[in-house]
Write an enzyme that holds these catalytic residues in place. Structure first.
Site, mmCIF file in Angstrom:
data_model
loop_
_atom_site.group_PDB
_atom_site.id
_atom_site.type_symbol
_atom_site.label_atom_id
_atom_site.label_comp_id
_atom_site.label_asym_id
_atom_site.label_seq_id
_atom_site.Cartn_x
_atom_site.Cartn_y
_atom_site.Cartn_z
ATOM 1 N N ASN A 235 12.984 18.313 -51.674
ATOM 2 C CA ASN A 235 13.642 17.150 -51.087
ATOM 3 C C ASN A 235 13.586 17.231 -49.580
ATOM 4 O O ASN A 235 13.594 18.312 -49.000
ATOM 5 C CB ASN A 235 15.100 17.031 -51.561
ATOM 6 C CG ASN A 235 16.054 17.776 -50.668
ATOM 7 O OD1 ASN A 235 16.454 17.279 -49.604
ATOM 8 N ND2 ASN A 235 16.409 18.986 -51.053
ATOM 9 N N ALA A 236 13.488 16.071 -48.965
ATOM 10 C CA ALA A 236 13.570 15.972 -47.509
ATOM 11 C C ALA A 236 14.332 14.698 -47.187
ATOM 12 O O ALA A 236 13.778 13.698 -46.754
ATOM 13 C CB ALA A 236 12.179 15.946 -46.886
ATOM 14 N N ILE A 237 15.634 14.733 -47.486
ATOM 15 C CA ILE A 237 16.481 13.567 -47.251
ATOM 16 C C ILE A 237 16.678 13.391 -45.742
ATOM 17 O O ILE A 237 16.594 12.272 -45.226
ATOM 18 C CB ILE A 237 17.856 13.723 -47.951
ATOM 19 C CG1 ILE A 237 17.690 14.070 -49.442
ATOM 20 C CG2 ILE A 237 18.728 12.488 -47.751
ATOM 21 C CD1 ILE A 237 17.041 13.031 -50.305
ATOM 22 N N CYS B 196 19.536 23.652 -42.969
ATOM 23 C CA CYS B 196 18.818 22.489 -43.490
ATOM 24 C C CYS B 196 17.387 22.520 -42.978
ATOM 25 O O CYS B 196 17.153 22.488 -41.773
ATOM 26 C CB CYS B 196 19.472 21.175 -43.078
ATOM 27 S SG CYS B 196 18.523 19.762 -43.703
ATOM 28 N N LYS C 203 28.633 16.079 -49.142
ATOM 29 C CA LYS C 203 27.341 15.933 -48.459
ATOM 30 C C LYS C 203 27.543 16.210 -46.970
ATOM 31 O O LYS C 203 28.613 15.934 -46.421
ATOM 32 C CB LYS C 203 26.841 14.504 -48.685
ATOM 33 C CG LYS C 203 25.492 14.225 -48.065
ATOM 34 C CD LYS C 203 24.894 12.951 -48.632
ATOM 35 C CE LYS C 203 23.612 12.598 -47.874
ATOM 36 N NZ LYS C 203 22.607 13.665 -47.905
ATOM 37 N N ASN D 126 26.456 24.428 -42.201
ATOM 38 C CA ASN D 126 25.075 24.230 -42.647
ATOM 39 C C ASN D 126 24.096 24.565 -41.516
ATOM 40 O O ASN D 126 23.737 23.710 -40.718
ATOM 41 C CB ASN D 126 24.905 22.778 -43.096
ATOM 42 C CG ASN D 126 23.550 22.499 -43.689
ATOM 43 O OD1 ASN D 126 22.664 23.360 -43.680
ATOM 44 N ND2 ASN D 126 23.372 21.305 -44.205
#
Lengths: 304, 250
Positions: free
Chosen positions: A69-71, A130, A45, A127
């Site tokens: 998803n919008a963690i 995101c 993660k 990343n």
């Protein structure tokens, strides 16, 4: 005997299957379902410079053949990840890929530098895509110059191979891929989620607290295949493919499009054992379509 | 190692408006389930599993009963499952209600589809000789279910939002009619839980939370709840769904 191995920068894979970042935590929960050493590799993660709580709930919503998803990159921060999570995964004899996120150039560099301290991490997944954090993240992933700059800086800071995770939320994916390849990326990881929204009829408002979220699951597979197919013909660095994979047939499709390995994300939520099940099924699927190895299939979808 | 369970559908009944009672059989699940835990059910054709709390446990026959409301495509599809069909489930998941034999009187406060997980708890409490009082809130008369079952456990007060059955209003409107109790257990929508914990401030209690879940096993961070304002959190699917009232911030 079908050869499932794949050698990529920093990653000696016994098979091409790895769980995708964000869908697998740091592996602990899935280790209660199967022996993680069966995996080709694991992608952790996302790590940010400091602890991050993430967005308010609801953070997920189901869609047709997929989910939003919008963690919001919730994680304990890179130092805690190195201290508490990496040692757990290091118990398994599989390569570990650390997903590196940030809001600023400095934060990306800080996280990349921190991972130099551990010998257990084999590669970074940068990343820059995101879609769920307010600042940074996605803007590094949608502007080729910014993407190149962050890639360069992280390459300078890190002693590990860097796979840049591309966002599909761009009009020219090939341009993005070429920009990060030129900036020194060792590989690509694609695709991240597509920005989407669901409106809840009861409240007449967006369902997710963050309003928008990243679309994943089977719904996005054709987009991932198309983008990998296009990009692979313009870059020489390897691609880790992802987007809606849930079967060995899906894996073969990604290999044919040009991926050298794949990550499985949303499918873990339906079936926690999906990764080992795909690994078990892959040799027969490759054989059925006339391949003796994973390597044989890579890029066959566009070669004459 | 944990694994997915194959559960056989035994019975399906619509026991109130849009409210389905489904009995499922599986030896492992029935032997290990605790009140307050949930099953994460895979509804065919859906990308995400549905977390459904366990309403009753029959260890003799290896049955678990779940109740759910037909609210969206997933639960509507689930309601169409028929006896003999199988459902893929994860669980029993999460941490359920814990109680002490030293408890004397326990108040159960449930709202709507938050009522079911309190039922098996109430049964177990009664079996331990603990006095049970229940306050159950529903939208209206046609949504009322399990009133008789709770009546068998102890004094039960029913409230409907529109006053079409029982008292009119919310569960918190009748809390002053309740005799003394030493613990409370509550499950229902967050606004109700907020009102309940505020009204019963100073009492010890446990609440069970509902949230949209991703993996349901603690890996994806979809269903978190803050524990403070400094970034502390619990995972509802794994640490919960039951929490002590002062453990989380609603």
């Amino acid at each position: 005997m079908i050869d499932l191995t794949m050698d990529l920068p920093g990653l000696n894979l016994k098979n091409p299957i790895m769980p995708a970042s964000g869908c697998f935590g740091f592996g602990r929960e899935y280790s209660e379902f199967y022996d993680l050493s069966r995996l080709g590799a694991v992608i952790m993660k996302a790590a940010t410079g400091d602890v991050r709580y993430g967005n308010n709930t609801p953070r997920v919503a189901e869609t047709s053949s997929g989910m939003l998803n919008a963690i919001g990159l919730q994680n304990p921060g890179v130092e805690k990840i190195i201290e508490n999570e990496v040692p757990f995964l290091a118990n398994y004899a599989i390569p570990i890929i650390a997903n590196v996120a940030g809001s600023t150039l400095e934060e990306y560099v800080k996280v990349a530098l921190a991972f130099n301290k551990t010998e257990s991490v084999n590669a970074l997944e940068l990343n820059i895509s995101c879609p769920n954090v307010k600042e940074g993240g996605i803007q590094f992933g949608t502007d080729p110059d910014m993407a190149a700059t962050v890639t360069e800086k992280v390459k300078e800071a890190s002693n590990l191979p860097v796979y840049v995770k591309l966002s599909p939320n761009v009009s020219d994916i090939v341009g993005m891929a070429k920009a990060v390849e030129k900036a020194g990326a060792d590989g690509l990881s694609m695709i991240n989620t597509l920005t989407g929204m669901q409106i809840h009829l009861e409240t007449k408002k967006p369902l997710l607290a963050n309003k928008t979220g990243g679309l994943s699951g089977q719904a996005i597979k054709p987009i991932a295949i198309r983008m990998i197919y296009e990009v692979k013909q313009h870059v020489t660095i390897p691609i880790i493919g992802m987007g809606g994979i849930s079967t060995a047939e899906d894996v073969l499709e990604f290999l044919l499009a040009g991926a050298s390995a794949v990550a499985v994300g949303t499918a873990n939520f339906q079936n926690p054992c999906v990764c080992p099940e795909i690994i078990d099924a892959l040799p027969r699927t490759l054989e059925q379509y006339g391949f003796q190895s994973v390597l044989d299939a890579v890029g066959k979808g566009y070669e004459a | 190692m944990k694994k997915q369970l194959e559960m056989v559908v035994e019975k399906v009944n619509e026991i109130a408006l849009d409210t389905i009672e489904m009995t499922l059989s599986n030896v492992h699940a029935a032997k290990t389930a605790q009140p307050g835990q949930f099953l994460h059910l895979q509804v065919e054709g859906h990308a995400l599993r549905r977390p459904i709390s366990i309403a009753d446990i029959d260890r003799e026959n290896n049955f678990l009963t779940v109740l759910f409301k037909k609210l969206g495509d997933g639960t509507k599809r689930l309601a169409m499952y028929r006896p003999g069909m199988t459902i893929d489930a994860l669980g029993p998941s999460g941490n359920g209600f814990s109680y002490e034999p030293s408890m004397k009187t326990v108040l159960l406060i449930g709202g709507g589809i938050g009522i079911p997980p309190l039922y098996n708890l109430g049964k177990q409490l009664k079996n331990k000789g603990i006095k049970v009082i229940a306050v159950l809130g529903y939208q209206s008369k046609e949504h009322v279910f399990y009133e008789e079952k709770f009546n068998e456990l102890g004094e039960t007060i029913v409230v409907t939002n529109d006053g079409s059955y029982g008292s009119r209003g919310f569960v918190t409107n009748v809390l002053d009619q309740v005799a003394d109790f030493d613990y409370y257990f509550s499950c229902g929508p967050v606004p109700m839980l907020k009102a309940v914990t505020k009204a019963l401030h100073g009492h010890q209690g446990y609440i069970s939370l509902e949230e949209r879940m991703g993996c349901g096993i603690g890996a994806c961070f979809a269903c978190v709840i803050p524990t403070d304002t400094e970034g502390g959190y619990r995972k509802i699917c794994k640490d919960g769904p039951v929490f002590a009232v002062n453990e989380v911030i609603l």
